[in-house]
Write an enzyme that holds these catalytic residues in place. Structure first.
Site, mmCIF file in Angstrom:
data_model
loop_
_atom_site.group_PDB
_atom_site.id
_atom_site.type_symbol
_atom_site.label_atom_id
_atom_site.label_comp_id
_atom_site.label_asym_id
_atom_site.label_seq_id
_atom_site.Cartn_x
_atom_site.Cartn_y
_atom_site.Cartn_z
ATOM 1 N N CYS A 271 7.914 10.240 -4.415
ATOM 2 C CA CYS A 271 7.437 10.570 -5.772
ATOM 3 C C CYS A 271 5.969 10.152 -5.913
ATOM 4 C CB CYS A 271 8.299 9.906 -6.836
ATOM 5 S SG CYS A 271 10.056 10.285 -6.694
ATOM 6 N N ALA A 272 5.147 10.658 -4.999
ATOM 7 C CA ALA A 272 3.791 10.141 -4.804
ATOM 8 C C ALA A 272 2.770 10.663 -5.802
ATOM 9 C CB ALA A 272 3.319 10.474 -3.392
ATOM 10 N N PRO A 274 0.498 11.601 -8.975
ATOM 11 C CA PRO A 274 -0.730 12.288 -8.520
ATOM 12 C C PRO A 274 -1.473 11.575 -7.407
ATOM 13 C CG PRO A 274 -1.183 11.099 -10.537
ATOM 14 C CD PRO A 274 0.282 10.897 -10.270
ATOM 15 N N CYS A 393 6.956 2.156 -14.520
ATOM 16 C CA CYS A 393 6.010 1.751 -15.565
ATOM 17 C C CYS A 393 6.715 1.803 -16.922
ATOM 18 C CB CYS A 393 4.749 2.620 -15.559
ATOM 19 S SG CYS A 393 5.046 4.392 -15.703
#
Length: 465
Positions: A271-272, A274, A393
């Site tokens: 899930c890199a 942006p 986050c």
């Protein structure tokens, strides 16, 4: 003779309130404030003070939306839901100035809103805007709030402009006093943080260059790569084009230190997009080794590729795929795997204030299930003795501790380990007794992040390298 579209474009470039209003109108329709505002400012011809005003108007109006609507409802003879969305946004923006910007006189906020209203629908709502705002300017301080003693969640929700379900969740986690501090901190402006590209310069040199260009710049506290700046547009600055820095929050930078990649290792970033953490991992590896970046967002992967080129990074290999079904084309296991999981983002409300109005308990439940699936898949790519970092986050336990505890209960081959000397000295204060990494706006002035390090055990008879 200029047509109406050209005149609007001109005002967009030179009038900070008109620019902010146009951005807010599109955010009301579902756009992302940070992306839209960045584009608008890059095309604008505004002084530094007017740029700052436009930013404050957009983020402040979005953050305080529920509180502003509560006030406006007492001065509008029509239900707010029946108002033209563009006019409702204009009323919020003007009232935000009246309530929160001491340097803007109330009469000036009312007058500029009336002038903007004249430009919409041939001025049909000008009278309404004038009447509502004049009444609000005189009486907003007397509008009653929900009784704190009888309905604490209701009071905090309205007073600090957060959906009630979020307030209730945080009251359960943090208690009344800390929840109130968090809610208030979420509505404060977020500092702009840069991450020095150590492949090309040092933090000390970057600070010198920024200060020589007229920017206010100082070293971050927790990340050795962080620079906090103001008085400059970091996207359009020549130093950005030269690849001397990336724009990344200080808490996000520390996640890469938790991964602690070493040169010549094989790293997987799940899930890199942006790509902020992907490029940081490559920089920490001195551009030696292999970083594989996977994400289903093709635009995000395209952005990552451009960033690698700008920063001079050559070791990142990208794949557009759903990580839950992706199969590595060659290497089947990695020394370290980072899962920066899709989440509600409720730790980043200072820079993404609108998402509080878009998340629901149902969406969080769906995200929690997705996080569990991704964590299980990410674990399969960690070599024996290797490391898996799970990060979000958000501050919601449902997306953090509950996901990790469920994983550890099922996967006895993984155990939670605390960081060692890899993490910067000041950042060690951000670890709890289990070694879990936590940051929050009200405690450290950082975005709210959560991260854990999970070591995969080595089978009996094998020795981890």
């Amino acid at each position: 003779m200029q047509n109406a579209g050209a005149r609007r474009q001109g005002r967009h470039r030179t009038d900070p309130r008109f620019l902010a209003w146009q951005v807010l109108r599109r955010v009301e329709g579902g756009a992302h404030a940070d992306v839209l505002l960045g584009r608008a400012l890059s095309d604008a011809d505004l002084s530094p003070a007017d740029r700052a005003l436009a930013v404050r108007l957009v983020y402040g109006t979005l953050a305080w939306q529920l509180y502003l609507d509560h006030l406006l409802a007492g001065f509008s003879h029509r239900p707010l839901a029946e108002l033209d969305p563009a006019i409702l946004v204009l009323l919020r923006m003007a009232l935000f100035q009246i309530c929160f910007l001491d340097r803007v006189p109330a009469f000036a906020a009312v007058d500029t809103a009336v002038q903007l209203a004249k430009r919409h629908q041939h001025g049909a709502a000008t009278g309404l805007v004038n009447a509502v705002l004049r009444r609000a300017a005189q009486g907003w301080k007397g509008v009653p709030l929900p009784a704190r003693e009888r309905d604490l969640a209701g009071y905090l929700s309205v007073r600090y402009s957060h959906p009630r379900w979020i307030v209730e969740a945080w009251l359960n986690q943090f208690g009344p006093e800390e929840t109130e501090q968090l809610l208030l901190a979420n509505n404060e402006p977020c500092p702009t943080a840069l991450r020095v590209n150590r492949l090309r310069t040092s933090r000390e040199h970057l600070l010198q260059l920024l200060q020589e260009s007229g920017a206010s710049a100082q070293a971050g506290i927790y990340s050795p790569d962080a620079v906090i700046v103001s008085g400059v547009d970091p996207v359009s600055h020549p130093l950005h084009a030269e690849g001397l820095y990336s724009i990344q929050g200080e808490a996000a930078q520390l996640v890469s230190y938790l991964v602690a990649p070493k040169p010549d290792e094989a790293i997987l970033d799940v899930c890199a997009a942006p790509g902020g953490k992907t490029t940081h991992l490559a920089e920490l590896m001195s551009n030696r080794g292999r970083v594989v970046a996977v994400d289903s967002n093709s635009r995000g992967i395209d952005h990552l590729r451009r960033e690698c080129h700008r920063l001079g990074i050559a070791i990142v290999e990208t794949h557009v795929a759903d990580a839950r079904t992706w199969a590595p084309p060659t290497q089947q296991s990695f020394d370290r795997v980072l899962l920066d999981a899709p989440c509600s983002g409720l730790g980043t409300l200072r820079q993404h204030p609108e998402i509080r109005w878009r998340r629901t308990p149902e969406s969080v439940r769906s995200l929690s299930q997705l996080q569990r699936e991704l964590l299980e898949q990410a674990a399969s790519w960690v070599r024996p003795g290797g490391l898996l970092v799970y990060a979000t986050c958000t501050l919601l336990r449902q997306e953090n501790e509950e996901v990790v505890d469920d994983f550890l209960a099922r996967r006895r081959d993984f155990s939670l380990i605390a960081p060692g000397d890899e993490i910067p000295p000041f950042a060690r204060t951000l670890l709890d007794e289990r070694g879990t990494f936590r940051t929050s706006p009200h405690r450290q002035g950082l975005d709210g992040f959560f991260a854990v390090r999970l070591r995969r055990s080595t089978p009996v008879g094998n020795v981890a390298s």
